[in-house]
Design a protein around this motif. Sequence first.
Motif, PDB file in Angstrom:
ATOM      1  N   ASN A   1       0.679  -1.094   0.330  1.00  0.00           N
ATOM      2  CA  ASN A   1      -0.353  -0.422   0.172  1.00  0.00           C
ATOM      3  C   ASN A   1       0.534   1.390   0.317  1.00  0.00           C
ATOM      4  O   ASN A   1       2.158   1.630   0.790  1.00  0.00           O
ATOM      5  N   LYS A   2       0.669   2.440  -0.597  1.00  0.00           N
ATOM      6  CA  LYS A   2       1.318   3.470  -0.645  1.00  0.00           C
ATOM      7  C   LYS A   2       2.230   3.546  -1.313  1.00  0.00           C
ATOM      8  O   LYS A   2       3.541   4.487  -0.418  1.00  0.00           O
ATOM      9  N   ILE A   3       2.902   2.718  -2.172  1.00  0.00           N
ATOM     10  CA  ILE A   3       4.264   2.617  -2.885  1.00  0.00           C
ATOM     11  C   ILE A   3       4.460   3.651  -4.006  1.00  0.00           C
ATOM     12  O   ILE A   3       5.305   4.144  -4.289  1.00  0.00           O
ATOM     13  N   ARG A   4       3.486   4.284  -4.162  1.00  0.00           N
ATOM     14  CA  ARG A   4       3.028   4.709  -5.217  1.00  0.00           C
ATOM     15  C   ARG A   4       2.922   6.482  -4.607  1.00  0.00           C
ATOM     16  O   ARG A   4       1.610   6.413  -4.163  1.00  0.00           O
ATOM     17  N   LYS A   5       3.207   7.458  -4.390  1.00  0.00           N
ATOM     18  CA  LYS A   5       2.601   8.752  -4.367  1.00  0.00           C
ATOM     19  C   LYS A   5       3.439   9.861  -4.956  1.00  0.00           C
ATOM     20  O   LYS A   5       3.715  10.119  -5.375  1.00  0.00           O
ATOM     21  N   GLY A   6       2.285  10.707  -4.189  1.00  0.00           N
ATOM     22  CA  GLY A   6       2.490  11.941  -4.201  1.00  0.00           C
ATOM     23  C   GLY A   6       1.502  12.235  -6.114  1.00  0.00           C
ATOM     24  O   GLY A   6       0.906  10.827  -6.446  1.00  0.00           O
ATOM     25  N   THR A   7       1.404  13.671  -6.244  1.00  0.00           N
ATOM     26  CA  THR A   7       1.076  13.380  -7.488  1.00  0.00           C
ATOM     27  C   THR A   7       2.074  13.692  -8.621  1.00  0.00           C
ATOM     28  O   THR A   7       1.212  14.421  -9.794  1.00  0.00           O
ATOM     29  N   GLY A   8       3.536  14.085  -8.452  1.00  0.00           N
ATOM     30  CA  GLY A   8       3.993  14.443  -9.782  1.00  0.00           C
ATOM     31  C   GLY A   8       5.986  13.996  -8.805  1.00  0.00           C
ATOM     32  O   GLY A   8       5.981  13.625  -7.996  1.00  0.00           O
ATOM     33  N   TYR A   9       6.679  14.344  -9.942  1.00  0.00           N
ATOM     34  CA  TYR A   9       8.410  14.282  -9.402  1.00  0.00           C
ATOM     35  C   TYR A   9       8.905  14.429 -10.675  1.00  0.00           C
ATOM     36  O   TYR A   9       8.556  14.927 -11.911  1.00  0.00           O
ATOM     37  N   TYR A  10      10.407  15.357 -10.167  1.00  0.00           N
ATOM     38  CA  TYR A  10      11.656  15.668 -10.750  1.00  0.00           C
ATOM     39  C   TYR A  10      11.610  14.583 -11.674  1.00  0.00           C
ATOM     40  O   TYR A  10      12.306  14.007 -10.379  1.00  0.00           O
TER      41      TYR A  10
ATOM     42  N   ASP B   1      15.391  14.798 -14.103  1.00  0.00           N
ATOM     43  CA  ASP B   1      16.618  15.352 -14.872  1.00  0.00           C
ATOM     44  C   ASP B   1      15.864  17.165 -15.081  1.00  0.00           C
ATOM     45  O   ASP B   1      15.472  17.115 -16.240  1.00  0.00           O
ATOM     46  N   ASP B   2      15.123  17.215 -14.044  1.00  0.00           N
ATOM     47  CA  ASP B   2      14.440  18.896 -14.336  1.00  0.00           C
ATOM     48  C   ASP B   2      13.514  19.278 -14.808  1.00  0.00           C
ATOM     49  O   ASP B   2      13.206  20.192 -15.418  1.00  0.00           O
ATOM     50  N   ILE B   3      12.553  18.144 -14.262  1.00  0.00           N
ATOM     51  CA  ILE B   3      11.642  17.657 -15.771  1.00  0.00           C
ATOM     52  C   ILE B   3      10.580  17.371 -14.508  1.00  0.00           C
ATOM     53  O   ILE B   3      10.967  16.183 -13.748  1.00  0.00           O
ATOM     54  N   VAL B   4       9.032  17.507 -14.597  1.00  0.00           N
ATOM     55  CA  VAL B   4       8.721  17.196 -13.521  1.00  0.00           C
ATOM     56  C   VAL B   4       7.613  16.205 -14.822  1.00  0.00           C
ATOM     57  O   VAL B   4       6.684  16.554 -15.472  1.00  0.00           O
ATOM     58  N   ILE B   5       7.213  15.617 -14.123  1.00  0.00           N
ATOM     59  CA  ILE B   5       6.372  14.081 -14.237  1.00  0.00           C
ATOM     60  C   ILE B   5       5.170  14.030 -13.864  1.00  0.00           C
ATOM     61  O   ILE B   5       5.434  14.097 -12.066  1.00  0.00           O
ATOM     62  N   ASP B   6       4.171  14.929 -14.292  1.00  0.00           N
ATOM     63  CA  ASP B   6       3.044  14.527 -14.086  1.00  0.00           C
ATOM     64  C   ASP B   6       2.247  12.958 -13.595  1.00  0.00           C
ATOM     65  O   ASP B   6       1.385  12.552 -14.091  1.00  0.00           O
ATOM     66  N   GLU B   7       2.585  12.590 -12.337  1.00  0.00           N
ATOM     67  CA  GLU B   7       2.197  11.162 -11.696  1.00  0.00           C
ATOM     68  C   GLU B   7       2.361  10.593 -10.618  1.00  0.00           C
ATOM     69  O   GLU B   7       3.709  11.119 -10.172  1.00  0.00           O
ATOM     70  N   PRO B   8       2.389   9.846 -10.026  1.00  0.00           N
ATOM     71  CA  PRO B   8       2.764   9.401  -8.753  1.00  0.00           C
ATOM     72  C   PRO B   8       4.219   8.921  -8.806  1.00  0.00           C
ATOM     73  O   PRO B   8       4.243   8.226  -9.458  1.00  0.00           O
ATOM     74  N   PHE B   9       5.342   9.361  -8.345  1.00  0.00           N
ATOM     75  CA  PHE B   9       6.243   8.825  -7.709  1.00  0.00           C
ATOM     76  C   PHE B   9       6.331   7.574  -7.021  1.00  0.00           C
ATOM     77  O   PHE B   9       6.079   6.862  -6.471  1.00  0.00           O
ATOM     78  N   ASP B  10       6.992   6.766  -8.177  1.00  0.00           N
ATOM     79  CA  ASP B  10       6.785   4.846  -8.031  1.00  0.00           C
ATOM     80  C   ASP B  10       8.167   4.618  -7.044  1.00  0.00           C
ATOM     81  O   ASP B  10       8.986   4.396  -7.709  1.00  0.00           O
TER      82      ASP B  10
ATOM     83  N   ASN C   1       5.195  17.062   3.011  1.00  0.00           N
ATOM     84  CA  ASN C   1       6.039  16.891   1.188  1.00  0.00           C
ATOM     85  C   ASN C   1       4.226  18.174   1.291  1.00  0.00           C
ATOM     86  O   ASN C   1       3.056  17.073   0.892  1.00  0.00           O
ATOM     87  N   ASP C   2       3.686  18.667   0.858  1.00  0.00           N
ATOM     88  CA  ASP C   2       2.721  19.670   1.186  1.00  0.00           C
ATOM     89  C   ASP C   2       2.562  19.696  -0.367  1.00  0.00           C
ATOM     90  O   ASP C   2       1.072  19.846  -0.087  1.00  0.00           O
ATOM     91  N   ASN C   3       3.329  20.237  -0.983  1.00  0.00           N
ATOM     92  CA  ASN C   3       2.810  19.813  -2.475  1.00  0.00           C
ATOM     93  C   ASN C   3       2.904  18.963  -3.583  1.00  0.00           C
ATOM     94  O   ASN C   3       2.800  18.623  -4.839  1.00  0.00           O
ATOM     95  N   HIS C   4       2.662  17.806  -2.868  1.00  0.00           N
ATOM     96  CA  HIS C   4       3.255  16.404  -2.976  1.00  0.00           C
ATOM     97  C   HIS C   4       3.440  15.996  -4.881  1.00  0.00           C
ATOM     98  O   HIS C   4       3.408  15.528  -4.913  1.00  0.00           O
ATOM     99  N   ILE C   5       4.946  16.481  -4.868  1.00  0.00           N
ATOM    100  CA  ILE C   5       5.745  16.949  -5.322  1.00  0.00           C
ATOM    101  C   ILE C   5       7.144  16.385  -4.850  1.00  0.00           C
ATOM    102  O   ILE C   5       7.367  16.660  -3.869  1.00  0.00           O
ATOM    103  N   PHE C   6       7.787  15.193  -5.185  1.00  0.00           N
ATOM    104  CA  PHE C   6       9.040  14.050  -5.541  1.00  0.00           C
ATOM    105  C   PHE C   6       9.417  15.186  -5.790  1.00  0.00           C
ATOM    106  O   PHE C   6       9.724  14.881  -7.065  1.00  0.00           O
ATOM    107  N   ASN C   7      11.441  14.897  -5.530  1.00  0.00           N
ATOM    108  CA  ASN C   7      12.835  15.138  -5.773  1.00  0.00           C
ATOM    109  C   ASN C   7      12.824  16.602  -6.221  1.00  0.00           C
ATOM    110  O   ASN C   7      13.828  16.636  -6.777  1.00  0.00           O
ATOM    111  N   ASP C   8      11.928  17.243  -5.779  1.00  0.00           N
ATOM    112  CA  ASP C   8      11.881  19.042  -5.991  1.00  0.00           C
ATOM    113  C   ASP C   8      12.754  19.123  -4.475  1.00  0.00           C
ATOM    114  O   ASP C   8      13.074  20.498  -4.413  1.00  0.00           O
TER     115      ASP C   8
END
Length: 381
Positions: free
Chosen positions: A206-215, A217-226, A343-350
């Motif tokens: 459970n909860k292996i995928r988190k957030g709404t996006g992640y960075y 290579d300096d690009i935001v990927i709009d999907e949960p971080f796995d 992680n209030d903004n739900h973005i990982f690697n930022d």
Amino acid sequence: MTKKIILFLCSMCFLGACKKEPQANNALDYALASKDPRIKRIMDSLPPYEVQIKYSKILRDKDSIFFKDYDFQVNSTNYFYPASTVKLPIAVLALEKLNVLDSLDKDTRFYVEGDSVETTFASDITKIFVVSDNEANNRLFEFLGQDAINNTLREKGIDSVRISHRLSTENPYELTTKPLIVYLNDSTTTMLKNTINTPAVPLELNKIRKGTGYYEDDIVIDEPFDFGLKNHYPINAQHRVMKRLIFPDGFHKNERFKLTTAQRNFLLETMRMLPKEAGYPTPEYYDSYVKFFMFGDSNEDLPAHIQIFNKVGYAYGTLTDCAYIKDTTNKVEFLLTATILVNDNHIFNDNTYEYDTIGIPFLSALGQEIYTYELRSTRQE
């Protein structure tokens, strides 16, 4: 000792002298019901923080040790990223492996093939606990290999653990470890064989995928971080490792770590050690640099009579601490392991996480409240 720490300890002693019984039935319930804003803001909005806590009251009867465990939202199937907490079992198992290798001990000098850093096992273990050094951990990872780490922990009854990668380095998932070159004396070296390990299988938790996006290579990927291929070291497993280290006689022989008395004493001393005691400069490396419970949100000196044997981890917005806390003056002792995601903004690697404003203050207050309850209980006995 600075004024803030003195006032805190004085207030604890005053509370401990009171005869009024604590309202809660145990220290964990007492702590989580606290009006302290560092705790209350988390308890008032729990889901996004993914908090898990395990606390053990330690009961002594002559030479016997017993534990009374209390949990809050602990679930080994709910994933959190363990970060540097995995360094504790790696350090322990490195010492254990030295016992079966002829002519090697913690003070043996070595280097990893292809690396220019020459060190000792003792030096790397000290760095792991005093400043949570990643490179020191990775050298011991090469020494052990991930299969040996996982299999040995499982054999000792510490399950649900999966160590799959090195920390903060290129090619963290490389399956073939690098050989170590060790010095048998000042002029003679030998090579320790490398190992080929099993590929990691994606975790199904459970909860292996988190957030709404992640960075990436300096690009935001709009999907949960796995986190599926990441290390997995849940709260129950961390707590079991700490119990076996602090109270080995409470476990069957095959469940204990196979350490000599000297090795265990060295390990406990490095777990307790403050950065300044290991030669790291202040104020950059303050006393609570890697000790979150009780004093994590203060840069002031820790009182000498409170000893914290622990290992913290923080990465991807997740803060975790696993500790045995002991007040040598007031005879207070307890085990505490906790994790929180900030992680209030739900973005990982930022690199935008609320470590200092929410996470560490929560863990610090949690330790303080449990200590308060334990001190009261001790004074009333």
